[in-house]
Each structure stands twice: as structure tokens, then as C-alpha cells.
Design an enzyme around this catalytic site. Structure first.
Site, mmCIF file in Angstrom:
data_model
loop_
_atom_site.group_PDB
_atom_site.id
_atom_site.type_symbol
_atom_site.label_atom_id
_atom_site.label_comp_id
_atom_site.label_asym_id
_atom_site.label_seq_id
_atom_site.Cartn_x
_atom_site.Cartn_y
_atom_site.Cartn_z
ATOM 1 N N ARG A 35 0.846 -1.200 0.000
ATOM 2 C CA ARG A 35 0.000 0.000 0.000
ATOM 3 C C ARG A 35 0.878 1.245 0.000
ATOM 4 O O ARG A 35 1.830 1.348 0.777
ATOM 5 C CB ARG A 35 -0.904 0.002 1.231
ATOM 6 C CG ARG A 35 -1.613 1.327 1.510
ATOM 7 C CD ARG A 35 -2.426 1.225 2.788
ATOM 8 N NE ARG A 35 -3.044 2.487 3.181
ATOM 9 C CZ ARG A 35 -2.681 3.211 4.236
ATOM 10 N NH1 ARG A 35 -1.656 2.807 5.007
ATOM 11 N NH2 ARG A 35 -3.311 4.328 4.538
ATOM 12 N N ARG A 76 -8.051 19.488 9.406
ATOM 13 C CA ARG A 76 -7.012 19.674 10.410
ATOM 14 C C ARG A 76 -7.067 21.087 10.972
ATOM 15 O O ARG A 76 -7.504 22.025 10.295
ATOM 16 C CB ARG A 76 -5.607 19.452 9.815
ATOM 17 C CG ARG A 76 -5.351 18.056 9.322
ATOM 18 C CD ARG A 76 -3.886 17.884 8.916
ATOM 19 N NE ARG A 76 -3.652 16.579 8.323
ATOM 20 C CZ ARG A 76 -3.485 15.464 9.014
ATOM 21 N NH1 ARG A 76 -3.529 15.514 10.336
ATOM 22 N NH2 ARG A 76 -3.288 14.308 8.412
ATOM 23 N N LYS A 222 -13.153 2.917 1.122
ATOM 24 C CA LYS A 222 -12.785 2.890 2.544
ATOM 25 C C LYS A 222 -13.977 3.391 3.362
ATOM 26 O O LYS A 222 -14.444 4.511 3.159
ATOM 27 C CB LYS A 222 -11.554 3.758 2.789
ATOM 28 C CG LYS A 222 -10.284 3.218 2.152
ATOM 29 C CD LYS A 222 -9.114 4.157 2.341
ATOM 30 C CE LYS A 222 -8.688 4.276 3.788
ATOM 31 N NZ LYS A 222 -7.505 5.162 3.944
ATOM 32 N N THR A 280 -6.048 -0.984 10.346
ATOM 33 C CA THR A 280 -5.759 -0.058 11.459
ATOM 34 C C THR A 280 -5.453 -0.756 12.783
ATOM 35 O O THR A 280 -6.255 -1.524 13.302
ATOM 36 C CB THR A 280 -6.880 0.971 11.702
ATOM 37 O OG1 THR A 280 -7.380 1.434 10.452
ATOM 38 C CG2 THR A 280 -6.334 2.159 12.485
#
Length: 476
Positions: A35, A76, A222, A280
Site C-alpha cells: 500500500r 485539520r 474505505k 488499522t
């Protein structure tokens, strides 16, 4: 008889995996797909890594694939002054004007539509949910006032999650579009799209692929937001695979809900007969330790037993101290549990009569027939990879051996549970072809004399049509 793990391993590239020798060792220990995380990617570095993987494939006849993971809309805060701490019931303003250095009273937010999208009482989560704020009011232009619900250190450029907000950001940012064009030009095997919420998100990426490529690059959706879970039935009709991205998902929804969501998404992928990756914090301890925790071992094992096609490593291989050892340990866990009778996946036969119904039905019966007669392998010739997707989803006990004259298909199939793909470019009679692939399987340790093998083919072979033939052979 060859004993291979059937559940695949996806490993993230990074500074810890920059050497060709390290990448080769990881492949030998069990990596099937590498990945590339475009949240932290330099194009020249990516090209170099891709060249290393492809040169190893060519030299050693590996079939390792490449997955490009687009960043998606990352929210962010800006840079902060040092040692900023906020406490419960403090008030703070999030501003979307020109970037500035934040304080305990005022911080910069990189999301311009933030004041328009949020509403009073909605939650703002920072730093993977370590800090929690509640919206008090917004001026709908450039400022949002919030109250601290859960305080702590407020550090620079930490990620923001808005679990209650219907954000207006598109799934594909301008950065993602540029990155997508780049990876299409590199002819990667899979592209993953982050923060998929609606089926339409995937159509945007598909349009870019169609515009810039003359061959299909499959898309992985995802799932890391509650809207994605809610809309999963529509999403699976527009993608070629799913990723259960538990990092952001575990922030966006209560963490205690994630285990059942994981099982739900795996089951839905199996019903759609598309691959699913669990990702994850699988072996997080092994970023700095040679030994995973027992909880991590259980997590990997349970993900395999849920029925996932692949399990994924992130920081463990991208920045960890032990990228080769973590692959070895994960492979051991996979092999120890993946043949358990406790693993159940949906086994309903196909019933929707599309133009692929005959092929689907043949694949379904091939998988079940192989189990009934204890066949050691199912061999299929494929031009698009479709039959391998179908057979893999039925989880037969037999080896799944896919043969294709298209090298791109071979590396794409590296993600699918139980599938081993090989290059085959002869166009001879069906009898000769079956003899060829069966002899190949025997020479490579998949079959022994007296073993049964199920062969699938499209007759006539030269037409490269859809599979219409099932044949059982006994190896001499």
C-alpha cells in the site's frame, strides 16, 4: 502438497521499507499487496518503490500487487503555540480565515465551509477523539464558537472529525484528483478512496480512471464514516472492494460499535462477492516491539475468522522497527486460524439473472462441488479476473488457481482470498489447455497424482468469452 496462507497481507510502504532487500524479505514472509499512503507520498519516491516491486516480481516470479490509497478530505487545525492546554467548559473559536498560530482561545481550521456546515450542539473531535468540543454558535461565514467537553493538550495540525455533521466536502479533493492521475499513469493494481459516504463518491473516481486509462483499475471504498455504513448497499454496487478503516471509524462512531460494524461490512462484501480488507492498529505494538500483545493477536485472528480477504498493516511496516518480523508473525496467526470450521461466510446461490448469471452459477457450483469431492484445486482461465472474484467469495477448501494472459489481472488478483494467479497465454484446444494448467499445478506443488481438480473454461478458448464449462479431472 503446498501449504499457502489464503488470507492476504497488505503492508504499507514508508521510510522503514525503503530498501529493496527489506521489501524482498517482506514478500518472502507473506506480503501480497503493498500500500502507498498518499497522505505521506512523494511522487519520485513512489516511482522508485513501484520499480523495486515490479523488478522483484519479474526476477523472482512474484505476483505482488500495488494499492494506491488516496488521502481524501482531511480536516485539520493549524499550527499551535507550544504547551497549549484547554480545560472542560473553556470557550474556543475555530477560524477559517488566513492561517495563524493557534492559542487556547483561537485556532485555525483548514476547512472553509466549516462555519456553514456545523450546527449548534454538534460535536467536534480532535486528535482521534482525545479532545471533544461542542458547537455553541456559528456566524456561517468564517468563525465557530465551541465549548470544551473533554480537554487536554492542543497540538499542531491534529486531525478533526465531525461525527454529527453532514459535511459538504467532496470525497475527491484537488490533491486526490492529481494523485489519482499520477497513480493511473503508474498503472497501479488497486486505488482506495478515503471517507466514502455515498455511491456517487466512487463515480467521480471512476470517471477519472475512464478518462486516463484504457484498462480497468478496481476501486476500494474505505468505510470510515457513519454515512458510509448507512449507505453500504448502494456503495457495494459501485466499488470492487471494501476497506474497514477502523481508525477514523472508531472516532466517528462509538468505539464499542466498531466490532459489529466490522462483521456487518465483511458479510456485506461477501454477499456482493468483492474482497474486504480489515485495517488499522492490527499489530501496533510491533512498531517498537518484537512481540505483539495477546489482544492484537486476537484482533488479527478474529478479523480472519470474520471472513476478511486481507488484513492490513500501517505504521507497523511504514515506520516500525520490525517490518519483516511483523509480516512473519501475522502470517503465523493467519495460518493458525484460517481453516477453522468456525468461519462462516454467506453461501446463498446467485439468483439475480444478469448477463453474468451463467458464470456466477458455474463458479458457485464449482466451489461447492470441489468441497464435496475433496478436490485439491480449482483452476480457472480468466480474462477479466471475474471468475476468481466469484470463486474466492465462496471460500472453497481447494486452492484457487487463476490463469490469465493479462499481466495486470495477475497482480490485481493478489488481494483475493485464496487466489494464486499465473501467466498463461496459449490459445489451444480446451483439452490441451486443461492438461497444461493441471500439469502446471502439479509441477508447482498444488496437486499430487490421484488428486481431483475442477477446471473452468470458456469454450471455445480462443474467443475469450465468459466461463461456460466445468470439468472434473483426476491427476495422473
Amino acid at each position: 502438497m503446498k501449504q499457502l496462507k489464503k488470507t492476504k497481507i497488505v503492508a504499507t510502504l514508508g521510510p522503514a521499507t525503503s530498501q529493496k532487500s527489506t521489501i524482498k524479505a517482506m514478500i518472502e514472509k507473506g506480503v501480497n499487496i503493498f500500500r502507498i499512503n498518499f497522505s505521506h507520498a512523494d511522487y519520485e519516491d513512489v516511482k522508485e518503490k513501484i520499480n523495486i516491486i515490479r523488478s522483484l516480481n519479474e526476477t523472482y516470479r512474484y505476483n505482488v500487487g500495488i494499492l494506491a490509497d488516496l488521502q481524501g478530505p482531511k480536516l485539520r487545525i493549524g499550527a499551535m503555540k507550544e504547551d497549549v492546554v484547554v480545560a472542560k467548559n473553556d470557550r474556543i473559536v475555530f477560524s477559517t480565515t488566513k492561517e495563524f498560530q493557534g492559542t487556547a482561545d483561537r485556532v485555525y481550521m483548514n476547512y472553509k465551509n466549516f462555519p456553514k456546515d456545523v450546527k449548534p450542539t454538534e460535536r467536534i473531535l480532535l486528535d482521534d477523539g482525545k479532545l471533544i468540543f461542542e458547537v455553541v454558535k456559528t456566524n456561517n461565514i468564517d468563525e465557530v464558537e465551541a465549548k470544551v467537553i473533554q480537554g487536554g493538550p492542543l497540538r499542531s495540525r491534529k486531525g478533526v472529525n465531525l461525527p454529527n455533521t453532514d459535511i459538504s466536502l467532496p470525497a475527491l479533493t484537488e490533491k486526490d484528483k492529481k494523485d489519482a492521475e499520477f497513480v493511473i499513469a503508474q498503472e497501479v493494481d488497486w486505488i482506495a478512496l478515503s471517507f466514502v459516504r455515498h455511491a456517487e463518491d466512487l463515480k467521480q473516481l471512476q470517471d477519472i480512471i475512464n478518462e486516463h486509462s484504457d484498462h480497468k483499475i478496481p476501486i476500494i471504498a474505505k468505510i470510515e464514516k457513519p454515512e458510509g455504513v448507512k449507505n453500504i448497499d448502494a456503495i457495494v454496487t459501485q466499488c470492487d472492494g471494501l476497506m474497514v478503516a477502523r481508525g477514523d471509524l472508531g472516532v466517528e462512531v462509538p468505539a464499542n460499535e466498531v466490532p459489529l460494524i466490522q462483521k456487518q461490512l465483511v458479510r456485506r462484501a461477501k454477499q456482493a462477492r468483492i474482497p474486504v480488507i480489515i485495517a488499522t492498529q492490527m499489530m501496533e505494538t510491533m512498531i517498537s516491539s518484537l512481540t505483539p500483545t495477546r489482544a492484537e493477536v486476537n484482533d488479527v485472528a478474529n478479523s480472519v475468522m470474520d471472513g476478511s480477504d486481507a488484513v492490513m498493516l500501517s505504521g507497523e511496516t511504514s515506520v516500525g522497527k520490525y517490518p519483516v518480523q511483523v509480516i512473519e508473525r501475522m502470517s503465523d496467526i493467519i495460518k493458525s486460524v484460517e481453516d477453522s470450521e468456525l468461519i462462516k461466510v454467506p453461501q446463498e446461490p446467485p439468483h439475480i439473472r444478469t448477463n453474468r448469471y451463467i458464470t456466477k452459477s458455474i463458479c458457485y457450483h464449482a466451489a461447492h462441488l470441489a468441497n464435496e469431492i475433496s478436490a485439491k484445486a480449482i483452476c480457472t482461465l480468466t480474462n477479466s479476473g471475474y471468475t476468481a472474484f466469484q470463486i474466492s467469495a465462496w471460500r472453497p477448501d481447494a486452492h484457487i488457481l487463476a490463469f490469465s494472459s493479462n499481466p495486470k489481472i495477475i497482480t490485481q488478483l493478489s488481494l483475493l482470498w485464496g487466489v494464486n494467479a499465473f501467466y498463461y497465454d496459449k490459445f489451444v484446444s480446451t483439452d490441451e489447455t486443461v492438461d497444461d494448467v493441471n500439469q502446471f499445478a502439479k509441477e508447482h506443488g498444488f496437486l499430487d497424482p490421484k488428486d481431483f481438480v475442477v477446471n473452468l473454461a470458456a469454450m471455445p478458448i480462443g474467443n475469450k468469452g465468459m466461463v461456460n464449462t466445468l470439468r472434473v479431472s483426476e491427476i495422473e
